[in-house]
Write an enzyme that holds these catalytic residues in place. Structure first.
Site, short mmCIF file in Angstrom:
data_model
loop_
_atom_site.label_atom_id
_atom_site.label_comp_id
_atom_site.label_asym_id
_atom_site.label_seq_id
_atom_site.Cartn_x
_atom_site.Cartn_y
_atom_site.Cartn_z
N GLY A 1 0.87 -1.18 -0.05
CA GLY A 1 0.10 0.04 0.06
C GLY A 1 0.77 1.15 0.04
N CYS B 1 5.31 -6.19 1.48
CA CYS B 1 5.56 -4.78 1.76
C CYS B 1 4.77 -4.23 3.09
CB CYS B 1 5.10 -3.98 0.27
SG CYS B 1 5.94 -2.75 0.01
N TYR B 2 3.77 -3.29 2.66
CA TYR B 2 3.18 -2.59 3.53
C TYR B 2 2.57 -3.94 4.60
CZ TYR B 2 -0.32 0.51 5.99
OH TYR B 2 -0.94 1.09 6.66
N HIS C 1 8.21 -7.45 -3.68
CA HIS C 1 7.15 -7.90 -4.40
C HIS C 1 7.35 -9.13 -5.20
CE1 HIS C 1 4.60 -4.36 -3.28
NE2 HIS C 1 5.83 -3.49 -3.36
N GLU D 1 4.98 -10.70 -6.57
CA GLU D 1 4.00 -10.98 -7.74
C GLU D 1 4.25 -10.43 -8.84
OE1 GLU D 1 4.00 -8.87 -5.06
OE2 GLU D 1 2.76 -6.92 -5.27
N GLY E 1 -18.53 -9.10 -30.94
CA GLY E 1 -17.32 -9.39 -31.70
C GLY E 1 -16.17 -9.75 -30.67
N ASP F 1 -15.00 -11.33 -24.58
CA ASP F 1 -15.95 -11.48 -23.59
C ASP F 1 -17.41 -11.79 -23.82
OD1 ASP F 1 -13.61 -10.31 -22.34
OD2 ASP F 1 -14.37 -8.22 -22.16
N LYS G 1 -9.34 -11.18 -17.58
CA LYS G 1 -9.50 -11.36 -19.14
C LYS G 1 -8.41 -12.55 -19.54
CE LYS G 1 -10.20 -8.82 -22.99
NZ LYS G 1 -11.51 -8.10 -23.10
#
Ligand code: XMP
Length: 520
Positions: free
Chosen positions: A62, A89-90, A176, A178, A230, A233, A376
């Site tokens: 954060g 981290c935070y 981090h 990630e 088209g 999603d 996505k």
């Protein structure tokens, strides 16, 4: 809304979002390891957390200092739930502070790639090289780990860059794991997931099974309609619902004349031939282009298109009613980032442009949103697993108002033809260069200016086109794509040679922010 939430069915890691730039990325990386992960508000009461019975909890980073006023806190009771917790981290600093360790403002923050030393005996860092690079972004630093914790990693500026208490299932890293700039980061997350004992059952196959069952529950014996745009999603949402209710789904595809080259045929092929759902294609180009004649203001164009779209769609849905009556459900391809953006998980207000054409206020349909828990890239994996054609699954996002927002000024058939021809070449050349998947969106834009050129010894006074190509994770921010000069030259050469009337191409090097991806 989907009838059941995945956390009721899949072992779940909850990410408490303390305002991190990377909270979504944490959830995505956990899901990459096949464990379902959801983002929740940082002030979720511990009793509520316990009720959701997570397999593990991650405290995100954060922007605040643990010493600043109003900085989000963590209830120490969270660490006594018997649920493994990883602080990042935070999150690590909050954990240290809550359990009696010490966080200090050393005045020596670390940003970017940083040399890190890992302890060989660590559970969290097991089998990792002792010397490695990690990605840092912090000012404060844990200077003393809480009692019972062992320090298992350090950097030149941070003595306690990683700590752990495996017996209590508590772990913390200052860096981090990630982000891809931390090469061994995913191993950290996997080691933590190992400590949670979460079953790695979140796969495209199991997502399909769970979603199909949820949609069946929700729709029962009813009927549904789905507007196809088209894009990937709406295509995947439709395919999932079709699996659940078969021919009681009607797909409506409005060809508003603002589509890319070959788009209408591709959608018809994918859904007309390979699906049990009814496909109604409405050829409405005249209707849309008549209404757009003489209009050059971007917002007015969008409103006209939105209104025409809804009218056309409603007419088609009414025509598609079966013997047992009208459809009462509307399928929408809302994604998880839209849900998070609207306010941590449960809010229903979605950015209007993510609804196909904008929904009418007095809508009586109940919404079916089978993708509301998916990112996505997961939607694409589900699409592949469902057997949708590759050119639908890997298609780049395309705005509802179509080419109209890529033509500056009036939209006419001639200008649409010009843009469509240039845009087709852009797509072909990027596919040929193997860049289709790493580029989020790439397309041509037609500005309302003309330029002088010389072709075959003749002076020309033609139209320039602008090439827009961006990389992005989620379209919220974007960077212009660093495309090789030779590829750019190949695109420009073909567009100028093959599309009569175009004599120049420019490349847009604006990021978002301050620009947007589309030009209007
Ligand atoms: P901007 O231009 O706002 O676009 O950076 C972000 C993403 O959204 C898409 N976009 C739209 N999608 N209806 C849609 O369905 C719209 O009106 C619309 N406007 C922008 C855009 O293509 C990009 O992916």
């Amino acid at each position: 809304m989907a009838a059941s939430d995945p956390h009721e069915e899949f072992d779940t890691v909850l990410v408490l979002d303390f305002g991190a730039q990377y909270a979504q990325v944490i959830a995505r990386r956990v899901r990459d390891a096949h464990v379902y992960s959801e983002i929740v508000a940082p002030d979720i009461p511990v009793a509520e957390l316990a009720q959701r019975r997570p397999a593990g909890i991650i405290l995100s980073g954060g922007p605040k200092s643990v010493y600043s006023e109003g900085a989000p806190r963590v209830d120490p009771a969270l660490f006594s739930l018997g649920v493994p917790v990883l602080g990042i981290c935070y999150g690590q600093q909050l954990m240290a502070q809550a359990l009696g360790g010490e966080v200090a403002r050393t005045g020596a923050g670390e940003f970017g790639k940083t040399a890190f030393r890992a302890d060989a005996g660590s559970l969290l860092l097991r089998d990792q090289p002792a010397e490695q690079t990690v990605w840092m972004s912090h000012n404060d630093t844990v200077v003393r780990a809480p009692d019972g914790f062992r320090v298992v990693g350090s950097t030149p500026g941070t003595p306690v860059a990683a700590f752990e208490d495996p017996e209590r299932g508590l772990f913390g890293v200052q860096y981090h794991p990630e982000v891809t700039h931390t090469p061994h980061g995913q191993e950290v997350l996997k080691a933590f997931l190992g400590a949670t004992c979460a079953r790695p059952s979140w796969t495209a196959y199991s997502v399909i099974e769970a979603s199909v069952a949820a949609v069946r529950d929700q729709i029962g014996a009813g009927r549904a309609v789905c507007g196809l745009s088209g894009g990937v999603d709406s295509a995947v949402a439709a395919a999932l619902v079709e699996r659940a209710i078969g021919e009681r789904l009607t797909c409506v595809f409005v060809d508003h004349g603002l589509l890319r080259h070959g788009e209408a045929e591709q959608v018809e092929e994918a859904f007309g031939r390979h699906s049990a759902a009814h496909l109604v294609t409405v050829k409405a180009a005249d209707r849309f282009l008549d209404k757009l004649a003489g209009v050059d203001d971007p917002e007015t164009k969008r409103k006209i298109i939105g209104t025409e779209f809804v009218r056309t769609f409603e007419d088609a849905a009414a025509d598609a009613a079966g013997d047992d009556g009208h459809a009462t459900f509307l399928v929408q391809g809302t994604l998880y980032p839209d849900v998070i953006e609207s306010g941590h998980g449960t809010a229903a207000v979605i950015k209007s442009h993510h609804n196909v054409g904008g929904l009418p206020q007095d809508m009586t349909f109940a919404l079916v949103e089978p993708l509301r828990w998916l990112f996505k890239d997961e939607v694409r994996r589900v699409g592949e697993e469902l057997g949708l054609p590759e050119d639908i699954v890997w298609r780049q996002p395309f705005p509802g108002p179509g080419l109209a927002v890529r033509i500056i000024g009036e939209v006419t058939r001639e200008r649409l033809d010009l843009l469509r021809a240039a845009d087709r070449i852009v797509g072909e050349e990027l596919r040929r260069a193997g860049l289709e998947r790493e580029i989020w969106q790439a397309f041509a834009v037609l500005p309302a200016i003309r330029s002088v050129g010389v072709q075959g010894d003749e002076r020309t006074y033609g139209h320039p086109v602008i090439l827009r190509a961006v990389t992005s994770e989620d379209a919220m921010t974007a960077d212009f794509a660093r495309i090789d000069w030779d590829v750019l030259e190949g695109i420009a050469g073909r567009v100028i040679n093959e599309v009569p009337g175009i004599n120049r191409m420019a490349y847009d090097i604006t990021s978002k922010p301050p620009g947007t991806i589309e030009w209007e």
